[in-house]
Design a protein around this motif. Structure first.
Motif, PDB file in Angstrom:
ATOM      1  N   GLY A 285     124.329 -33.062  78.461  1.00 13.06           N
ATOM      2  CA  GLY A 285     124.275 -31.787  78.007  1.00 13.06           C
ATOM      3  C   GLY A 285     125.188 -31.628  76.714  1.00 13.06           C
ATOM      4  N   ILE A 286     124.770 -30.967  75.824  1.00 13.77           N
ATOM      5  CA  ILE A 286     125.709 -30.835  74.539  1.00 13.77           C
ATOM      6  C   ILE A 286     126.366 -29.443  75.141  1.00 13.77           C
ATOM      7  CG2 ILE A 286     125.775 -30.210  72.250  1.00 13.77           C
ATOM      8  CD1 ILE A 286     124.548 -32.757  72.752  1.00 13.77           C
ATOM      9  N   LEU A 287     127.781 -29.567  74.992  1.00  8.96           N
ATOM     10  CA  LEU A 287     128.832 -28.318  75.499  1.00  8.96           C
ATOM     11  C   LEU A 287     129.306 -27.700  74.314  1.00  8.96           C
ATOM     12  CD1 LEU A 287     130.988 -30.188  77.989  1.00  8.96           C
ATOM     13  CD2 LEU A 287     128.887 -28.588  78.595  1.00  8.96           C
ATOM     14  N   PHE A 288     129.127 -28.346  72.903  1.00  4.11           N
ATOM     15  CA  PHE A 288     129.690 -27.454  71.989  1.00  4.11           C
ATOM     16  C   PHE A 288     129.285 -28.314  70.468  1.00  4.11           C
ATOM     17  CE2 PHE A 288     132.702 -27.020  68.412  1.00  4.11           C
ATOM     18  CZ  PHE A 288     132.798 -25.844  68.422  1.00  4.11           C
TER      19      PHE A 288
ATOM     20  N   VAL B 267     134.548 -30.092  59.496  1.00  4.80           N
ATOM     21  CA  VAL B 267     134.197 -31.532  60.024  1.00  4.80           C
ATOM     22  C   VAL B 267     133.158 -31.496  61.171  1.00  4.80           C
ATOM     23  CG1 VAL B 267     134.774 -34.127  60.730  1.00  4.80           C
ATOM     24  CG2 VAL B 267     136.135 -32.896  59.218  1.00  4.80           C
ATOM     25  N   PRO B 268     132.062 -32.285  60.903  1.00 11.82           N
ATOM     26  CA  PRO B 268     131.137 -32.062  62.348  1.00 11.82           C
ATOM     27  C   PRO B 268     131.865 -32.563  63.488  1.00 11.82           C
ATOM     28  CG  PRO B 268     130.089 -33.295  60.315  1.00 11.82           C
ATOM     29  CD  PRO B 268     131.303 -33.032  59.941  1.00 11.82           C
ATOM     30  N   VAL B 269     131.485 -31.597  64.621  1.00 14.47           N
ATOM     31  CA  VAL B 269     132.195 -31.790  65.931  1.00 14.47           C
ATOM     32  C   VAL B 269     130.962 -31.522  66.887  1.00 14.47           C
ATOM     33  CG1 VAL B 269     133.981 -31.280  67.379  1.00 14.47           C
ATOM     34  CG2 VAL B 269     134.564 -31.016  65.004  1.00 14.47           C
ATOM     35  N   LEU B 270     131.142 -32.476  68.016  1.00  8.38           N
ATOM     36  CA  LEU B 270     130.263 -32.443  69.234  1.00  8.38           C
ATOM     37  C   LEU B 270     130.921 -32.594  70.243  1.00  8.38           C
ATOM     38  CD1 LEU B 270     127.081 -32.017  69.511  1.00  8.38           C
ATOM     39  CD2 LEU B 270     127.154 -34.385  69.721  1.00  8.38           C
ATOM     40  N   ALA B 271     130.653 -31.907  71.247  1.00  8.37           N
ATOM     41  CA  ALA B 271     131.281 -32.294  72.582  1.00  8.37           C
ATOM     42  C   ALA B 271     129.957 -32.369  73.610  1.00  8.37           C
ATOM     43  CB  ALA B 271     132.104 -31.260  73.393  1.00  8.37           C
ATOM     44  N   VAL B 272     129.998 -33.573  74.234  1.00  7.64           N
ATOM     45  CA  VAL B 272     128.913 -33.991  74.950  1.00  7.64           C
ATOM     46  C   VAL B 272     129.348 -34.033  76.638  1.00  7.64           C
ATOM     47  CG1 VAL B 272     127.140 -35.677  75.675  1.00  7.64           C
ATOM     48  CG2 VAL B 272     127.945 -35.189  73.341  1.00  7.64           C
ATOM     49  N   ALA B 273     128.885 -33.748  77.606  1.00  8.05           N
ATOM     50  CA  ALA B 273     129.049 -33.946  79.031  1.00  8.05           C
ATOM     51  C   ALA B 273     128.553 -35.146  79.695  1.00  8.05           C
ATOM     52  CB  ALA B 273     128.524 -32.528  79.935  1.00  8.05           C
TER      53      ALA B 273
ATOM     54  N   LYS C  36     123.390 -26.594  70.886  1.00 13.04           N
ATOM     55  CA  LYS C  36     123.911 -26.634  72.350  1.00 13.04           C
ATOM     56  C   LYS C  36     122.854 -26.314  73.494  1.00 13.04           C
ATOM     57  CE  LYS C  36     127.155 -23.774  70.438  1.00 13.04           C
ATOM     58  NZ  LYS C  36     128.070 -22.573  70.534  1.00 13.04           N
ATOM     59  N   ASN C  37     121.572 -25.960  73.064  1.00  7.79           N
ATOM     60  CA  ASN C  37     120.551 -26.154  73.804  1.00  7.79           C
ATOM     61  C   ASN C  37     119.914 -27.343  74.182  1.00  7.79           C
ATOM     62  OD1 ASN C  37     120.843 -23.424  75.018  1.00  7.79           O
ATOM     63  ND2 ASN C  37     120.038 -22.624  73.037  1.00  7.79           N
ATOM     64  N   MET C  38     120.472 -28.213  73.577  1.00  6.79           N
ATOM     65  CA  MET C  38     119.740 -29.570  73.411  1.00  6.79           C
ATOM     66  C   MET C  38     120.452 -30.615  74.466  1.00  6.79           C
ATOM     67  SD  MET C  38     118.914 -30.276  69.515  1.00  6.79           S
ATOM     68  CE  MET C  38     117.896 -31.521  69.614  1.00  6.79           C
ATOM     69  N   GLN C  39     119.737 -31.862  74.545  1.00  8.63           N
ATOM     70  CA  GLN C  39     120.390 -32.918  75.606  1.00  8.63           C
ATOM     71  C   GLN C  39     120.904 -34.195  74.474  1.00  8.63           C
ATOM     72  OE1 GLN C  39     120.762 -33.321  79.157  1.00  8.63           O
ATOM     73  NE2 GLN C  39     120.526 -30.869  78.866  1.00  8.63           N
ATOM     74  N   PHE C  40     121.558 -34.876  74.973  1.00  8.89           N
ATOM     75  CA  PHE C  40     122.193 -36.009  74.178  1.00  8.89           C
ATOM     76  C   PHE C  40     120.973 -36.935  73.691  1.00  8.89           C
ATOM     77  CE2 PHE C  40     123.381 -40.610  74.497  1.00  8.89           C
ATOM     78  CZ  PHE C  40     124.444 -40.736  73.768  1.00  8.89           C
ATOM     79  N   ALA C  41     119.943 -37.108  74.673  1.00  6.82           N
ATOM     80  CA  ALA C  41     118.914 -38.113  74.009  1.00  6.82           C
ATOM     81  C   ALA C  41     118.203 -37.294  72.956  1.00  6.82           C
ATOM     82  CB  ALA C  41     118.264 -38.340  75.354  1.00  6.82           C
ATOM     83  N   GLU C  42     118.256 -36.099  72.756  1.00 10.95           N
ATOM     84  CA  GLU C  42     117.457 -35.652  71.665  1.00 10.95           C
ATOM     85  C   GLU C  42     117.974 -35.422  70.664  1.00 10.95           C
ATOM     86  OE1 GLU C  42     115.249 -31.626  73.687  1.00 10.95           O
ATOM     87  OE2 GLU C  42     117.169 -31.925  74.184  1.00 10.95           O
ATOM     88  N   VAL C  43     119.437 -35.723  70.382  1.00 15.67           N
ATOM     89  CA  VAL C  43     120.333 -35.451  69.300  1.00 15.67           C
ATOM     90  C   VAL C  43     120.494 -37.125  68.965  1.00 15.67           C
ATOM     91  CG1 VAL C  43     122.588 -35.014  68.293  1.00 15.67           C
ATOM     92  CG2 VAL C  43     121.236 -33.616  69.809  1.00 15.67           C
ATOM     93  N   PHE C  44     120.819 -38.023  69.819  1.00 16.91           N
ATOM     94  CA  PHE C  44     121.153 -39.243  69.307  1.00 16.91           C
ATOM     95  C   PHE C  44     119.899 -40.104  69.402  1.00 16.91           C
ATOM     96  CE2 PHE C  44     125.183 -37.603  70.325  1.00 16.91           C
ATOM     97  CZ  PHE C  44     125.861 -38.134  69.420  1.00 16.91           C
ATOM     98  N   HIS C  45     119.657 -41.075  68.155  1.00 17.43           N
ATOM     99  CA  HIS C  45     118.141 -41.368  68.271  1.00 17.43           C
ATOM    100  C   HIS C  45     118.049 -42.787  68.919  1.00 17.43           C
ATOM    101  CE1 HIS C  45     115.297 -44.313  66.014  1.00 17.43           C
ATOM    102  NE2 HIS C  45     114.576 -43.399  66.057  1.00 17.43           N
TER     103      HIS C  45
END
Length: 120
Positions: free
Chosen positions: A28-31, A18-24, A48-57
């Motif tokens: 910052g994307i931690l995992f 299942v897709p899993v994501l950890a955000v600080a 993991k090299n991206m930021q929250f705002a780059e992943v979430f539209h």
């Protein structure tokens, strides 16, 4: 039981299909496991090299990333795919339950195809 007790958490999270994501808190994307990375068309390392705002539209604001994720738990969120398209997915509540945790760990269910079919 000994095997389970000795498995590192990151190994378990990576093996979950299942897709899993950890955000600080700072965004910052931690995992990101392979399933999450594939859902957004990237490698896990690239996510993991991206930021929250780059992943979430559309989940940005003045609050911390942790607060925003908690506020949108159990809702359909829009994620940005590598090709620029939008991936719609239901985001779980954080597996880390304490209110003062500086990290959220959420799972995702890709609903893009189902929602697209429902709109037709």
């Amino acid at each position: 039981m000994a095997l389970l007790q000795n498995l590192p958490a990151l190994v378990v999270l990576e093996r979950i299909p299942v897709p899993v994501l950890a955000v600080a808190e700072g965004g910052g994307i931690l995992f990101a496991n392979t399933a999450f990375a594939e859902m957004v068309g990237r490698s896990a390392e690239a996510v993991k090299n991206m930021q929250f705002a780059e992943v979430f539209h559309s989940l940005t604001g003045d609050e911390s990333a942790v607060s925003v994720v908690r506020a949108n738990a159990d809702l359909v969120v829009e994620l940005v795919h590598h090709d620029g398209s939008i991936v719609r997915a239901r985001m779980s509540k954080s597996a880390l339950l304490r209110g003062d945790d500086p990290v959220v760990l959420a799972t995702f269910q890709d609903l893009t195809e189902r929602l697209w079919a429902d709109e037709l």
